[in-house]
Design a protein around this motif. Sequence first.
Motif, PDB file in Angstrom:
ATOM      1  N   UNK A 100      -5.085   8.507 -10.056  1.00  0.00           N
ATOM      2  CA  UNK A 100      -6.210   7.691  -9.911  1.00  0.00           C
ATOM      3  C   UNK A 100      -7.517   8.637  -9.790  1.00  0.00           C
ATOM      4  N   UNK A 101      -8.511   8.296 -10.332  1.00  0.00           N
ATOM      5  CA  UNK A 101      -9.955   8.494  -9.814  1.00  0.00           C
ATOM      6  C   UNK A 101     -10.534   7.240  -9.203  1.00  0.00           C
ATOM      7  N   UNK A 102     -10.836   7.267  -8.145  1.00  0.00           N
ATOM      8  CA  UNK A 102     -11.541   6.205  -7.304  1.00  0.00           C
ATOM      9  C   UNK A 102     -13.126   6.516  -7.097  1.00  0.00           C
ATOM     10  N   UNK A 103     -14.060   5.668  -7.369  1.00  0.00           N
ATOM     11  CA  UNK A 103     -15.514   5.669  -7.083  1.00  0.00           C
ATOM     12  C   UNK A 103     -15.648   4.619  -5.995  1.00  0.00           C
ATOM     13  N   UNK A 104     -16.032   5.239  -4.871  1.00  0.00           N
ATOM     14  CA  UNK A 104     -16.194   4.201  -3.706  1.00  0.00           C
ATOM     15  C   UNK A 104     -17.414   4.431  -3.086  1.00  0.00           C
ATOM     16  N   UNK A 105     -18.334   5.152  -3.828  1.00  0.00           N
ATOM     17  CA  UNK A 105     -19.829   4.923  -3.289  1.00  0.00           C
ATOM     18  C   UNK A 105     -20.737   3.784  -3.639  1.00  0.00           C
ATOM     19  N   UNK A 106     -21.882   3.537  -3.226  1.00  0.00           N
ATOM     20  CA  UNK A 106     -22.362   2.124  -3.219  1.00  0.00           C
ATOM     21  C   UNK A 106     -22.411   1.891  -4.835  1.00  0.00           C
ATOM     22  N   UNK A 107     -22.826   3.071  -5.596  1.00  0.00           N
ATOM     23  CA  UNK A 107     -23.341   2.667  -7.017  1.00  0.00           C
ATOM     24  C   UNK A 107     -23.162   4.003  -7.561  1.00  0.00           C
ATOM     25  N   UNK A 108     -22.574   4.234  -8.673  1.00  0.00           N
ATOM     26  CA  UNK A 108     -22.463   5.530  -9.230  1.00  0.00           C
ATOM     27  C   UNK A 108     -22.828   5.475 -11.047  1.00  0.00           C
ATOM     28  N   UNK A 109     -23.683   6.448 -11.292  1.00  0.00           N
ATOM     29  CA  UNK A 109     -24.062   6.474 -12.654  1.00  0.00           C
ATOM     30  C   UNK A 109     -22.977   7.531 -13.251  1.00  0.00           C
ATOM     31  N   UNK A 142     -16.221   9.818  -4.239  1.00  0.00           N
ATOM     32  CA  UNK A 142     -15.366   9.949  -5.364  1.00  0.00           C
ATOM     33  C   UNK A 142     -14.039  10.543  -4.649  1.00  0.00           C
ATOM     34  N   UNK A 143     -12.780  10.000  -5.362  1.00  0.00           N
ATOM     35  CA  UNK A 143     -11.490  10.649  -4.842  1.00  0.00           C
ATOM     36  C   UNK A 143     -10.537  10.600  -5.949  1.00  0.00           C
ATOM     37  N   UNK A 144      -9.892  11.651  -6.009  1.00  0.00           N
ATOM     38  CA  UNK A 144      -8.927  11.756  -7.019  1.00  0.00           C
ATOM     39  C   UNK A 144      -7.283  12.100  -6.294  1.00  0.00           C
ATOM     40  N   UNK A 145      -6.550  11.409  -6.660  1.00  0.00           N
ATOM     41  CA  UNK A 145      -5.254  11.600  -6.005  1.00  0.00           C
ATOM     42  C   UNK A 145      -4.050  11.083  -6.934  1.00  0.00           C
ATOM     43  N   UNK A 146      -2.791  11.269  -6.640  1.00  0.00           N
ATOM     44  CA  UNK A 146      -1.686  10.858  -7.168  1.00  0.00           C
ATOM     45  C   UNK A 146      -0.860   9.545  -6.653  1.00  0.00           C
ATOM     46  N   UNK A 147      -0.654   8.912  -7.443  1.00  0.00           N
ATOM     47  CA  UNK A 147       0.063   7.546  -6.698  1.00  0.00           C
ATOM     48  C   UNK A 147       1.346   7.379  -7.738  1.00  0.00           C
ATOM     49  N   UNK A 195      -5.723   8.865   5.080  1.00  0.00           N
ATOM     50  CA  UNK A 195      -5.161   8.350   3.952  1.00  0.00           C
ATOM     51  C   UNK A 195      -3.984   7.773   4.187  1.00  0.00           C
ATOM     52  N   UNK A 196      -3.816   7.264   5.319  1.00  0.00           N
ATOM     53  CA  UNK A 196      -2.765   6.438   5.549  1.00  0.00           C
ATOM     54  C   UNK A 196      -2.527   5.266   4.986  1.00  0.00           C
ATOM     55  N   UNK A 197      -1.759   4.784   3.952  1.00  0.00           N
ATOM     56  CA  UNK A 197      -1.516   3.752   3.054  1.00  0.00           C
ATOM     57  C   UNK A 197      -2.893   3.326   2.593  1.00  0.00           C
ATOM     58  N   UNK A 198      -3.611   4.133   2.215  1.00  0.00           N
ATOM     59  CA  UNK A 198      -5.144   3.979   1.720  1.00  0.00           C
ATOM     60  C   UNK A 198      -5.341   3.389   0.621  1.00  0.00           C
ATOM     61  N   UNK A 199      -4.431   3.422  -0.503  1.00  0.00           N
ATOM     62  CA  UNK A 199      -4.319   2.716  -1.877  1.00  0.00           C
ATOM     63  C   UNK A 199      -3.412   1.472  -1.508  1.00  0.00           C
ATOM     64  N   UNK A 200      -4.192   0.301  -1.860  1.00  0.00           N
ATOM     65  CA  UNK A 200      -3.480  -0.988  -1.511  1.00  0.00           C
ATOM     66  C   UNK A 200      -3.757  -1.997  -2.801  1.00  0.00           C
ATOM     67  N   UNK A 256       0.865  -1.006   0.092  1.00  0.00           N
ATOM     68  CA  UNK A 256      -0.096   0.026  -0.061  1.00  0.00           C
ATOM     69  C   UNK A 256       0.959   1.271   0.009  1.00  0.00           C
ATOM     70  N   UNK A 257       0.289   2.482  -0.493  1.00  0.00           N
ATOM     71  CA  UNK A 257       0.957   3.610  -0.197  1.00  0.00           C
ATOM     72  C   UNK A 257       0.150   4.838   0.002  1.00  0.00           C
ATOM     73  N   UNK A 258       0.484   5.853   0.771  1.00  0.00           N
ATOM     74  CA  UNK A 258      -0.238   7.088   0.850  1.00  0.00           C
ATOM     75  C   UNK A 258      -0.264   7.890  -0.216  1.00  0.00           C
ATOM     76  N   UNK A 259      -1.426   8.117  -0.527  1.00  0.00           N
ATOM     77  CA  UNK A 259      -1.688   9.031  -1.859  1.00  0.00           C
ATOM     78  C   UNK A 259      -1.545  10.409  -1.473  1.00  0.00           C
ATOM     79  N   UNK A 260      -1.146  11.196  -2.764  1.00  0.00           N
ATOM     80  CA  UNK A 260      -1.373  12.350  -2.603  1.00  0.00           C
ATOM     81  C   UNK A 260      -2.703  13.056  -3.362  1.00  0.00           C
ATOM     82  N   UNK A 261      -3.382  13.311  -2.081  1.00  0.00           N
ATOM     83  CA  UNK A 261      -4.849  13.717  -2.331  1.00  0.00           C
ATOM     84  C   UNK A 261      -4.933  15.028  -3.283  1.00  0.00           C
ATOM     85  N   UNK A 262      -5.988  15.095  -4.266  1.00  0.00           N
ATOM     86  CA  UNK A 262      -6.442  16.222  -4.896  1.00  0.00           C
ATOM     87  C   UNK A 262      -7.793  16.731  -4.349  1.00  0.00           C
TER      88      UNK A 262
END
Length: 296
Positions: free
Chosen positions: A161-170, A143-148, A257-262, A64-70
């Motif tokens: 990286x664009x990350x969609x973590x909601x239950x369901x997204x159109x 939704x999250x947008x961050x550098x890795x 966001x401690x090592x949140x990208x795994x 895992x790594x700690x991303x740089x959040x935008x």
Amino acid sequence: MRTSGVYLLCAFLLLSLNLLFVSCSSDETNSEEPMLIVKFNFDGNQQRLNNLGQPAAIPAGHAAQTPDFHTISAHYFELAPDMYTQLGDGSVLYHAPETTQGGTNAIDFSQAKIVSEGETFLKIPLSQVASGNYNWVRVSLSYQNYSIKFRQAGVDYNGTLASFVGFNTYITSHSIGNNFFDVNANRLQGYWAFALDDYPYSSEGQAPAGATTVPNPLASTSPIPAGSCVVTGKFANELQITGNETKDVVVTLSLSINKSFEWQEITPDGKFEPSIGENVVDMGLRGLIPSFTREN
């Protein structure tokens, strides 16, 4: 004498207009309604938690790594009085637009409010917040947008990286820099898209169902639905809303966001290298610590 009279009349009218302007300005200032303001903070040193709100290590075979959040977005915000308050029974202050355009009910990404750290996400009149004492916050992140950092053929690159973590997204479409992703469909929790910052390379994928971490320290007394991203956190000091507030209340949601990208490793080198089959398994936030200040 006539000239002096005209001057006096003009001076009187000017003074009257000034007094009227000052009075109106004062009334406008006094009539400004106190607000509840919600902002996000990203903390790479905040404790890394699991779904039960307990400290979590990185599993064997993963890295895992700690991303740089935008930026980030959420589609639900609630204040809860105590640990027994069920989801939805507190003061629900925000629920973003949803749609069935993709078939089943989903978050409408085209209407998502996306903000950076410290930017105002919500601004709600305090008159709309039920009077009471609140100890917990629930926020459903979408939704999250961050550098890795990313490895390809032995060379390290930077990507977004664009990350969609909601239950369901159109999603109709979304973009990362000059890279455009046409989706026009629903995507379940865990959908992601990636693009290198300085090279013409992009990809997209889906994390496994149920793999996204959603810390909820109240799992035993106030559970959340499976597949949701309702992160729960406790105020250090109880937030009291009396209904007589005259100043703004600013709530800051500090997200771990401690090592949140795994990802699941194939080569055990701590480098994310999807070209050799290393897959994203978790993009969930790793904890929530809410706090508040009362503006002077």
